[in-house]
Design a protein around this motif. Sequence first.
Motif, PDB file in Angstrom:
ATOM      1  N   ILE A  97      96.478  48.352 208.336  1.00  0.00           N
ATOM      2  CA  ILE A  97      97.497  49.293 207.984  1.00  0.00           C
ATOM      3  C   ILE A  97      98.509  49.322 208.930  1.00  0.00           C
ATOM      4  CG2 ILE A  97      97.739  51.863 207.851  1.00  0.00           C
ATOM      5  CD1 ILE A  97      94.504  51.959 207.375  1.00  0.00           C
ATOM      6  N   PRO A  98      99.854  49.477 208.199  1.00  0.00           N
ATOM      7  CA  PRO A  98     100.812  49.145 209.091  1.00  0.00           C
ATOM      8  C   PRO A  98     101.313  50.475 210.064  1.00  0.00           C
ATOM      9  CG  PRO A  98     101.657  49.333 206.973  1.00  0.00           C
ATOM     10  CD  PRO A  98      99.949  49.437 206.801  1.00  0.00           C
ATOM     11  N   ALA A  99     101.490  50.310 211.289  1.00  0.00           N
ATOM     12  CA  ALA A  99     102.052  51.585 212.012  1.00  0.00           C
ATOM     13  C   ALA A  99     103.122  52.234 211.185  1.00  0.00           C
ATOM     14  CB  ALA A  99     102.507  51.034 213.350  1.00  0.00           C
ATOM     15  N   ALA A 100     103.059  53.556 211.245  1.00  0.00           N
ATOM     16  CA  ALA A 100     104.037  54.472 210.728  1.00  0.00           C
ATOM     17  C   ALA A 100     105.410  54.401 211.467  1.00  0.00           C
ATOM     18  CB  ALA A 100     103.685  55.923 210.703  1.00  0.00           C
ATOM     19  N   LEU A 101     106.721  54.448 210.733  1.00  0.00           N
ATOM     20  CA  LEU A 101     107.937  54.409 211.338  1.00  0.00           C
ATOM     21  C   LEU A 101     108.241  55.456 211.963  1.00  0.00           C
ATOM     22  CD1 LEU A 101     109.862  51.996 208.745  1.00  0.00           C
ATOM     23  CD2 LEU A 101     108.644  51.201 210.871  1.00  0.00           C
ATOM     24  N   GLY A 102     107.646  56.697 211.968  1.00  0.00           N
ATOM     25  CA  GLY A 102     108.027  57.928 212.484  1.00  0.00           C
ATOM     26  C   GLY A 102     109.384  58.361 212.033  1.00  0.00           C
ATOM     27  N   GLU A 103     109.711  59.629 212.508  1.00  0.00           N
ATOM     28  CA  GLU A 103     111.000  60.329 211.937  1.00  0.00           C
ATOM     29  C   GLU A 103     112.236  59.997 212.866  1.00  0.00           C
ATOM     30  OE1 GLU A 103     110.954  62.202 209.440  1.00  0.00           O
ATOM     31  OE2 GLU A 103     108.783  61.708 209.090  1.00  0.00           O
ATOM     32  N   PRO A 109     107.520  52.456 216.168  1.00  0.00           N
ATOM     33  CA  PRO A 109     106.381  51.779 216.708  1.00  0.00           C
ATOM     34  C   PRO A 109     107.023  50.474 217.048  1.00  0.00           C
ATOM     35  CG  PRO A 109     106.475  51.498 214.235  1.00  0.00           C
ATOM     36  CD  PRO A 109     107.360  52.493 214.502  1.00  0.00           C
ATOM     37  N   GLU A 110     106.326  50.098 218.310  1.00  0.00           N
ATOM     38  CA  GLU A 110     106.964  48.755 218.908  1.00  0.00           C
ATOM     39  C   GLU A 110     105.538  47.672 219.018  1.00  0.00           C
ATOM     40  OE1 GLU A 110     108.547  49.130 223.104  1.00  0.00           O
ATOM     41  OE2 GLU A 110     109.309  51.079 222.130  1.00  0.00           O
ATOM     42  N   GLY A 111     104.792  48.001 218.130  1.00  0.00           N
ATOM     43  CA  GLY A 111     103.378  47.159 218.061  1.00  0.00           C
ATOM     44  C   GLY A 111     102.691  47.723 216.752  1.00  0.00           C
ATOM     45  N   GLY A 112     101.626  47.098 216.614  1.00  0.00           N
ATOM     46  CA  GLY A 112     100.608  47.675 215.497  1.00  0.00           C
ATOM     47  C   GLY A 112     100.878  46.940 214.133  1.00  0.00           C
ATOM     48  N   PHE A 113     101.731  45.896 214.147  1.00  0.00           N
ATOM     49  CA  PHE A 113     101.703  45.060 212.866  1.00  0.00           C
ATOM     50  C   PHE A 113     101.053  43.884 212.805  1.00  0.00           C
ATOM     51  CE2 PHE A 113     105.865  47.735 213.312  1.00  0.00           C
ATOM     52  CZ  PHE A 113     105.704  48.378 212.100  1.00  0.00           C
ATOM     53  N   GLY A 114     100.496  43.298 213.774  1.00  0.00           N
ATOM     54  CA  GLY A 114      99.858  42.304 213.590  1.00  0.00           C
ATOM     55  C   GLY A 114      98.800  41.690 212.575  1.00  0.00           C
ATOM     56  N   TRP A 115      97.849  42.640 212.156  1.00  0.00           N
ATOM     57  CA  TRP A 115      96.790  42.571 211.377  1.00  0.00           C
ATOM     58  C   TRP A 115      97.563  42.827 209.909  1.00  0.00           C
ATOM     59  CZ3 TRP A 115      92.878  39.819 211.160  1.00  0.00           C
ATOM     60  CH2 TRP A 115      92.097  39.385 212.330  1.00  0.00           C
ATOM     61  N   PHE A 116      98.368  43.700 209.761  1.00  0.00           N
ATOM     62  CA  PHE A 116      99.212  44.020 208.768  1.00  0.00           C
ATOM     63  C   PHE A 116     100.014  42.835 208.196  1.00  0.00           C
ATOM     64  CE2 PHE A 116     103.420  45.016 206.915  1.00  0.00           C
ATOM     65  CZ  PHE A 116     102.936  45.529 205.645  1.00  0.00           C
TER      66      PHE A 116
ATOM     67  N   GLY B  58     108.050  40.154 219.069  1.00  0.00           N
ATOM     68  CA  GLY B  58     109.291  39.895 219.274  1.00  0.00           C
ATOM     69  C   GLY B  58     109.919  41.109 218.451  1.00  0.00           C
ATOM     70  N   LEU B  59     109.373  41.613 217.342  1.00  0.00           N
ATOM     71  CA  LEU B  59     110.031  42.379 216.712  1.00  0.00           C
ATOM     72  C   LEU B  59     109.909  43.783 217.511  1.00  0.00           C
ATOM     73  CD1 LEU B  59     110.752  43.605 213.451  1.00  0.00           C
ATOM     74  CD2 LEU B  59     108.372  44.403 213.751  1.00  0.00           C
ATOM     75  N   GLY B  60     108.652  44.032 217.963  1.00  0.00           N
ATOM     76  CA  GLY B  60     108.576  45.196 218.980  1.00  0.00           C
ATOM     77  C   GLY B  60     109.685  45.239 220.197  1.00  0.00           C
ATOM     78  N   ALA B  61     110.016  44.158 220.850  1.00  0.00           N
ATOM     79  CA  ALA B  61     110.826  44.113 221.699  1.00  0.00           C
ATOM     80  C   ALA B  61     112.373  44.451 221.264  1.00  0.00           C
ATOM     81  CB  ALA B  61     110.972  42.622 222.351  1.00  0.00           C
ATOM     82  N   ILE B  62     112.807  44.065 220.141  1.00  0.00           N
ATOM     83  CA  ILE B  62     113.805  44.650 219.588  1.00  0.00           C
ATOM     84  C   ILE B  62     114.026  45.894 219.327  1.00  0.00           C
ATOM     85  CG2 ILE B  62     115.619  44.194 217.537  1.00  0.00           C
ATOM     86  CD1 ILE B  62     114.719  41.161 217.338  1.00  0.00           C
ATOM     87  N   VAL B  63     112.805  46.245 218.714  1.00  0.00           N
ATOM     88  CA  VAL B  63     112.705  48.007 218.582  1.00  0.00           C
ATOM     89  C   VAL B  63     112.884  48.636 220.061  1.00  0.00           C
ATOM     90  CG1 VAL B  63     111.404  49.894 218.010  1.00  0.00           C
ATOM     91  CG2 VAL B  63     111.450  47.804 216.712  1.00  0.00           C
ATOM     92  N   ALA B  64     112.228  48.098 220.881  1.00  0.00           N
ATOM     93  CA  ALA B  64     112.306  48.625 222.323  1.00  0.00           C
ATOM     94  C   ALA B  64     113.865  48.631 223.001  1.00  0.00           C
ATOM     95  CB  ALA B  64     111.467  48.025 223.239  1.00  0.00           C
ATOM     96  N   ALA B  65     114.708  47.514 222.655  1.00  0.00           N
ATOM     97  CA  ALA B  65     115.823  47.197 223.001  1.00  0.00           C
ATOM     98  C   ALA B  65     116.890  48.322 222.449  1.00  0.00           C
ATOM     99  CB  ALA B  65     116.340  45.947 222.582  1.00  0.00           C
ATOM    100  N   MET B  66     116.603  48.524 221.120  1.00  0.00           N
ATOM    101  CA  MET B  66     117.161  49.685 220.489  1.00  0.00           C
ATOM    102  C   MET B  66     117.092  51.066 221.117  1.00  0.00           C
ATOM    103  SD  MET B  66     117.788  50.953 216.557  1.00  0.00           S
ATOM    104  CE  MET B  66     116.384  51.442 216.006  1.00  0.00           C
ATOM    105  N   LYS B  67     115.990  51.255 221.271  1.00  0.00           N
ATOM    106  CA  LYS B  67     115.584  52.579 222.041  1.00  0.00           C
ATOM    107  C   LYS B  67     116.337  52.752 223.331  1.00  0.00           C
ATOM    108  CE  LYS B  67     110.868  53.296 219.981  1.00  0.00           C
ATOM    109  NZ  LYS B  67     109.396  53.358 220.489  1.00  0.00           N
ATOM    110  N   GLN B  68     116.102  51.624 224.297  1.00  0.00           N
ATOM    111  CA  GLN B  68     116.932  51.388 225.414  1.00  0.00           C
ATOM    112  C   GLN B  68     118.378  51.980 225.462  1.00  0.00           C
ATOM    113  OE1 GLN B  68     114.110  47.906 227.455  1.00  0.00           O
ATOM    114  NE2 GLN B  68     116.454  47.593 226.786  1.00  0.00           N
ATOM    115  N   LEU B  69     118.845  51.550 224.489  1.00  0.00           N
ATOM    116  CA  LEU B  69     120.454  52.250 224.374  1.00  0.00           C
ATOM    117  C   LEU B  69     120.714  53.351 224.495  1.00  0.00           C
ATOM    118  CD1 LEU B  69     121.685  49.742 221.303  1.00  0.00           C
ATOM    119  CD2 LEU B  69     122.048  49.353 223.657  1.00  0.00           C
ATOM    120  N   GLY B  70     120.070  54.411 223.727  1.00  0.00           N
ATOM    121  CA  GLY B  70     120.039  55.570 223.699  1.00  0.00           C
ATOM    122  C   GLY B  70     121.499  56.267 223.273  1.00  0.00           C
TER     123      GLY B  70
END
Lengths: 146, 112
Positions: A97-103, A109-116, B58-70
């Motif tokens: 199940i993909p991680a929720a994107l939140g508000e 989420p920065e992870g939790g997409f692998g199995w999806f 890698g996707l998570g790292a790009i998301v983290a990079a956006m959060k870091q900008l603040g």
Amino acid sequence: MSNCNCLDLSFVATEAEASLGIARLSLCLEEKGLPGHKAGDVKIALAEAINNVVEHAYAGITPARVQVHCRFHQNWLDILISDTGMPLPGFCIPEGIPAALGETIDELPEGGFGWFLIHELTSDIRYERKGGCNRLSLRFDFPDSG
Amino acid sequence: MSLTSETTGGTQIITVHSDRIDAAMAIQFKEDMRNEAQGDNARVILNLTHVEFIDSSGLGAIVAAMKQLGNGRRLDLAGLHPFVEKVFRLTRMDTVFKLFASLDDALSAPTD
């Protein structure tokens, strides 16, 4: 496609070795005739499955080798990934199940997409634990080729 | 992993000089982005023209990079290879980031 329709590669389950191994497998699969329109799906799912082995099966224990066996059929590709790490939780394939994107941005989420991603991109997934080995089989159908 | 940066008209362009952003380089990428994007430009464009492959780390790292900008700073992505775009689309991260086919497209897009 050449006469031999199989491809085997093994490497130590570390992030650096896995990165090289996944890149090498991607290249070899294309040379073996992986259809262009399926190449992305196979590469992404394969990378996620191997990353799971590195990050989870060998978490906290000395990494051994991951073995990848690919076999081309007329209209599909089978990939078997074997390792001697810890079994999948409950000996089951996670649902993916993909991680929720939140508000907000901070909730993203920065992870939790692998199995999806593996579920989304494969035609079939099988898992068995046998003789201390994990055996994960991924199947990719190529309905438009052949 | 190497990043280069230039600034044009108040927009910072950070170019990734690697053909992949994967699990093995995700932490380094995050760290390098933190160092590169220390300015105060409201808009940062991440130029992914050279990146042919990305995994979920890698996707998570790009998301983290956006959060870091603040502070309301924005990270847009440009030059996405089809495989890279597919990962963003499947995970619905294409609804979070603005994606542009090329750096030129990103630079000529109206800023809002």
